[in-house]
Motif scaffolding. Structure first.
Motif, mmCIF file in Angstrom:
data_model
loop_
_atom_site.group_PDB
_atom_site.id
_atom_site.type_symbol
_atom_site.label_atom_id
_atom_site.label_comp_id
_atom_site.label_asym_id
_atom_site.label_seq_id
_atom_site.Cartn_x
_atom_site.Cartn_y
_atom_site.Cartn_z
ATOM 1 N N GLN A 410 0.834 -1.198 0.000
ATOM 2 C CA GLN A 410 0.000 0.000 0.000
ATOM 3 C C GLN A 410 0.870 1.250 0.000
ATOM 4 O OE1 GLN A 410 -3.410 0.382 -0.178
ATOM 5 N NE2 GLN A 410 -3.445 -1.815 -0.638
ATOM 6 N N ALA A 411 0.721 2.037 -1.059
ATOM 7 C CA ALA A 411 1.564 3.225 -1.219
ATOM 8 C C ALA A 411 1.383 4.197 -0.061
ATOM 9 C CB ALA A 411 1.249 3.906 -2.548
ATOM 10 N N TRP A 412 0.144 4.392 0.396
ATOM 11 C CA TRP A 412 -0.087 5.410 1.415
ATOM 12 C C TRP A 412 0.571 5.032 2.746
ATOM 13 C CZ3 TRP A 412 -2.937 4.808 6.012
ATOM 14 C CH2 TRP A 412 -3.673 3.628 6.128
ATOM 15 N N VAL A 413 0.682 3.727 3.020
ATOM 16 C CA VAL A 413 1.329 3.296 4.264
ATOM 17 C C VAL A 413 2.849 3.451 4.150
ATOM 18 C CG1 VAL A 413 1.719 1.346 5.808
ATOM 19 C CG2 VAL A 413 -0.546 1.718 4.830
ATOM 20 N N VAL A 414 3.401 3.095 3.014
ATOM 21 C CA VAL A 414 4.837 3.300 2.797
ATOM 22 C C VAL A 414 5.162 4.788 2.873
ATOM 23 C CG1 VAL A 414 6.711 3.013 1.121
ATOM 24 C CG2 VAL A 414 5.034 1.175 1.444
ATOM 25 N N ASP A 415 4.291 5.615 2.326
ATOM 26 C CA ASP A 415 4.428 7.073 2.418
ATOM 27 C C ASP A 415 4.466 7.519 3.882
ATOM 28 O OD1 ASP A 415 4.479 9.752 1.651
ATOM 29 O OD2 ASP A 415 2.329 9.864 1.258
ATOM 30 N N ASN A 416 3.659 6.866 4.734
ATOM 31 C CA ASN A 416 3.655 7.215 6.162
ATOM 32 C C ASN A 416 4.960 6.834 6.854
ATOM 33 O OD1 ASN A 416 1.108 8.267 5.980
ATOM 34 N ND2 ASN A 416 0.065 6.494 6.860
ATOM 35 N N GLN A 435 10.231 7.232 -2.265
ATOM 36 C CA GLN A 435 10.410 6.766 -3.650
ATOM 37 C C GLN A 435 9.740 5.398 -3.851
ATOM 38 O OE1 GLN A 435 14.717 7.140 -3.857
ATOM 39 N NE2 GLN A 435 14.572 9.079 -4.995
ATOM 40 N N LYS A 436 9.836 4.550 -2.836
ATOM 41 C CA LYS A 436 9.112 3.261 -2.903
ATOM 42 C C LYS A 436 7.607 3.500 -2.999
ATOM 43 C CE LYS A 436 12.483 0.568 -0.203
ATOM 44 N NZ LYS A 436 12.709 -0.213 1.050
ATOM 45 N N ALA A 437 7.118 4.483 -2.251
ATOM 46 C CA ALA A 437 5.688 4.790 -2.278
ATOM 47 C C ALA A 437 5.257 5.252 -3.658
ATOM 48 C CB ALA A 437 5.372 5.856 -1.236
ATOM 49 N N ILE A 438 6.100 6.063 -4.307
ATOM 50 C CA ILE A 438 5.770 6.530 -5.659
ATOM 51 C C ILE A 438 5.662 5.347 -6.616
ATOM 52 C CG2 ILE A 438 6.681 7.828 -7.639
ATOM 53 C CD1 ILE A 438 7.885 9.798 -5.529
ATOM 54 N N GLU A 439 6.547 4.362 -6.476
ATOM 55 C CA GLU A 439 6.510 3.167 -7.337
ATOM 56 C C GLU A 439 5.233 2.357 -7.117
ATOM 57 O OE1 GLU A 439 10.032 0.983 -6.479
ATOM 58 O OE2 GLU A 439 11.393 2.541 -7.230
ATOM 59 N N LEU A 440 4.743 2.358 -5.884
ATOM 60 C CA LEU A 440 3.534 1.579 -5.563
ATOM 61 C C LEU A 440 2.247 2.306 -5.921
ATOM 62 C CD1 LEU A 440 4.545 0.190 -2.052
ATOM 63 C CD2 LEU A 440 4.139 -1.181 -4.107
ATOM 64 N N ALA A 441 2.309 3.602 -6.120
ATOM 65 C CA ALA A 441 1.091 4.393 -6.363
ATOM 66 C C ALA A 441 0.342 3.863 -7.577
ATOM 67 C CB ALA A 441 1.450 5.854 -6.551
ATOM 68 N N GLU A 442 -0.967 3.808 -7.470
ATOM 69 C CA GLU A 442 -1.787 3.198 -8.516
ATOM 70 C C GLU A 442 -2.351 4.195 -9.518
ATOM 71 O OE1 GLU A 442 -4.743 0.888 -6.551
ATOM 72 O OE2 GLU A 442 -3.309 -0.603 -5.803
ATOM 73 N N SER A 443 -2.106 5.480 -9.310
ATOM 74 C CA SER A 443 -2.609 6.477 -10.252
ATOM 75 C C SER A 443 -1.622 7.632 -10.346
ATOM 76 C CB SER A 443 -3.973 7.011 -9.803
ATOM 77 O OG SER A 443 -3.835 7.786 -8.620
ATOM 78 N N ILE A 450 2.332 12.259 -3.719
ATOM 79 C CA ILE A 450 3.481 11.754 -2.953
ATOM 80 C C ILE A 450 4.753 12.517 -3.324
ATOM 81 C CG2 ILE A 450 4.909 9.720 -2.491
ATOM 82 C CD1 ILE A 450 2.398 8.008 -2.980
ATOM 83 N N ARG A 451 4.893 12.922 -4.601
ATOM 84 C CA ARG A 451 6.091 13.651 -5.027
ATOM 85 C C ARG A 451 6.242 14.986 -4.305
ATOM 86 N NH1 ARG A 451 5.155 11.330 -10.353
ATOM 87 N NH2 ARG A 451 6.908 9.942 -10.835
ATOM 88 N N THR A 452 5.105 15.557 -3.874
ATOM 89 C CA THR A 452 5.227 16.817 -3.121
ATOM 90 C C THR A 452 6.005 16.596 -1.837
ATOM 91 O OG1 THR A 452 3.119 16.495 -1.933
ATOM 92 C CG2 THR A 452 3.026 17.660 -4.066
ATOM 93 N N ARG A 453 5.875 15.414 -1.248
ATOM 94 C CA ARG A 453 6.621 15.111 -0.022
ATOM 95 C C ARG A 453 8.074 14.733 -0.344
ATOM 96 N NH1 ARG A 453 1.511 14.148 0.822
ATOM 97 N NH2 ARG A 453 1.402 12.016 0.034
#
Length: 466
Positions: A410-416, A435-443, A450-453
């Motif tokens: 889950q991208a949002w959890v990796v982002d956290n 960066q892992k979260a960006i790879e997992l993002a579904e849209s 996520i890139r803003t962070r």
């Protein structure tokens, strides 16, 4: 629970089969009274007349065995089961080696929910006559009533092996198959019951339930419609059809049936709640709110208040979300879902201290394995503008656990996780994880967010809730 009302639709046929005059063996001696007129009255459904005729056969105030059994079965047919049991007692005193009286008394006991006592009598009946279909059948029913479904199934099999033309045997064995989580076998037995007795719409209704369990929704609807074609005002069947439509995602059809039940003043609170659920899934949120509000006035419960809160969340009305979850928590202070989502509403309302308290209460109540609760609280502890709320170490611990529960997908959890590292000042790890979260993002939209962070962390700045 009394079995009288439950059996009124279909029990009479087996009772007559068990104790009909044709099944009774008359003593072949000159002293046996002529009971043919009483038997004829009974077989034609004139139970009061039959009762009088059986009693008229008494000699010196004493009834013979056959007449006593006749009296007992008259009582049974008019659902006076206690009196029937007593009359069978008298028959057994006259002759304790005849299976009819033991079988009849066992049946009378079963109809009064005296299942253990019934089993004793029915076993005695089978000892006397092991070819008694009714003995095996009602012994199976008594075991079924006690929840001994494996034993019941074997006994039903014996009854069916002795006589495979009784729809009632197949009908009841099907119920046992359902209790043993075997809907396919239940469908086969209900089908056989219908073949033997095509007018048995109750079997159609029960087969519809079995088809629903198999997710054979078209067949289930066809069966329940067969029932409703004969009994169009059968509210139980209308409710079953509504549930089948809902399960098959034919939500407008389901809502139509729930509307019919409401119009018929049948189980109104639950029908309102169910129709409200259909409307919510159809994204008709105001209609859903109207139904849940009406239901909450008739039969308030925490789940109805939670559903109201959910509708208002879809409408972004977070004050009302907060209010209805609060109503739910008044009824159940440890309702985890209400605590988690009231916390989210309070977070959206920027009431961060209250949100944190709700999340922590939810974890204490049992949501410590809920990745949504863990992830949401982690983000609050990392990104809250109020430094008194933030706790980077706990945020990292919670986000890591949520990530494990989601198996890192889950991208949002990796982002956290990235946000927690940033709050702790570990921006190198924050960049790696985001960066892992960006790879997992579904849209693309999620990636852009996520890139803003990522830009913040590259500039050595933590993320903050806006």
């Amino acid at each position: 629970m009394s079995r009288v009302s439950a059996l009124s639709l279909f029990a009479i046929v087996p009772l007559i089969l068990l104790l009909s005059s044709a099944s009774m063996s008359r003593a072949d001696d000159a002293q046996s009274p002529d009971l043919s007129a009483a038997d004829a009255a009974f077989d034609s459904g004139q139970y009061a007349k039959a009762y009088s005729l059986y009693n008229a056969s008494a000699k010196d105030g004493v009834l013979g065995y056959e007449a006593q059994v006749g009296v007992a079965r008259c009582f049974m047919e008019v659902k006076q089961y206690t009196e029937s049991e007593s009359a069978f007692d008298e028959a057994i005193k006259l002759d304790d080696n005849r299976f009819e009286a033991y079988a009849g008394r066992g049946m009378a006991k079963w109809l009064q929910d005296k299942n253990k006592d019934a089993i004793v009598d029915l076993q005695r009946a089978i000892e006397i006559n092991d070819q008694s279909v009714d003995g095996w059948l009602y012994l199976a029913l008594s075991n079924q009533s006690l929840g001994k479904h494996d034993d019941a199934l074997k006994l039903f099999d014996k009854a069916v092996a002795l006589d495979d033309q009784r729809w009632f045997s197949f009908f009841q064995r099907a119920k046992t198959h359902l209790a043993l989580d075997d809907p396919a076998a239940a469908i086969a037995d209900y089908t056989r019951a219908i073949e033997i007795n095509p007018n048995n719409t109750n079997a159609h209704r029960q087969r519809a339930i079995a088809y629903q369990q198999q997710e054979q929704y078209a067949e289930a609807i066809a069966d329940i419609n067969q029932r409703l074609a004969v009994l169009p005002l059968d509210t139980d069947s209308i409710e079953i059809r509504a549930e089948i439509y809902q399960a098959s995602e034919e939500l407008l059809m389901s809502a139509r049936d729930y509307s019919a039940l409401i119009g018929m003043n049948t189980n109104v609170p639950e029908s309102l709640k169910s129709r409200g659920g259909c409307y919510m899934e159809l994204e008709l949120y105001q209609a859903s709110i109207d139904d849940y509000l009406a239901a909450s006035k008739l039969a308030p419960d925490q789940w109805t208040y939670a559903n109201l809160a959910t509708c208002y969340e879809y409408l972004d009305e977070y004050e009302k979300v907060d209010g209805f979850y609060t109503e739910a928590l008044k009824l159940d202070p440890e309702y985890e879902l209400a605590l988690v989502w009231r916390a989210y509403a309070r977070q959206r309302l920027k009431r961060f201290t209250e949100a944190k308290a709700d999340y922590l209460a939810a974890l204490k109540a049992g949501a410590d394995d809920d990745p949504i609760a863990l992830g949401n609280l982690s983000w609050l502890l990392s990104g809250c503008p109020d430094e008194t709320v933030r706790d980077g170490r706990l945020a990292l611990e919670l986000a890591t656990k949520a990530n494990e529960l989601y198996e890192g997908k889950q991208a949002w959890v990796v982002d956290n996780i990235a946000a927690a590292h940033a709050e702790l000042g570990d921006f190198d790890n924050a960049v790696t994880w985001v960066q892992k979260a960006i790879e997992l993002a579904e849209s693309e939209e999620e990636q852009a967010d996520i890139r803003t962070r990522l830009e913040l962390y590259q500039n050595k700045q933590p993320a903050r809730i806006e």
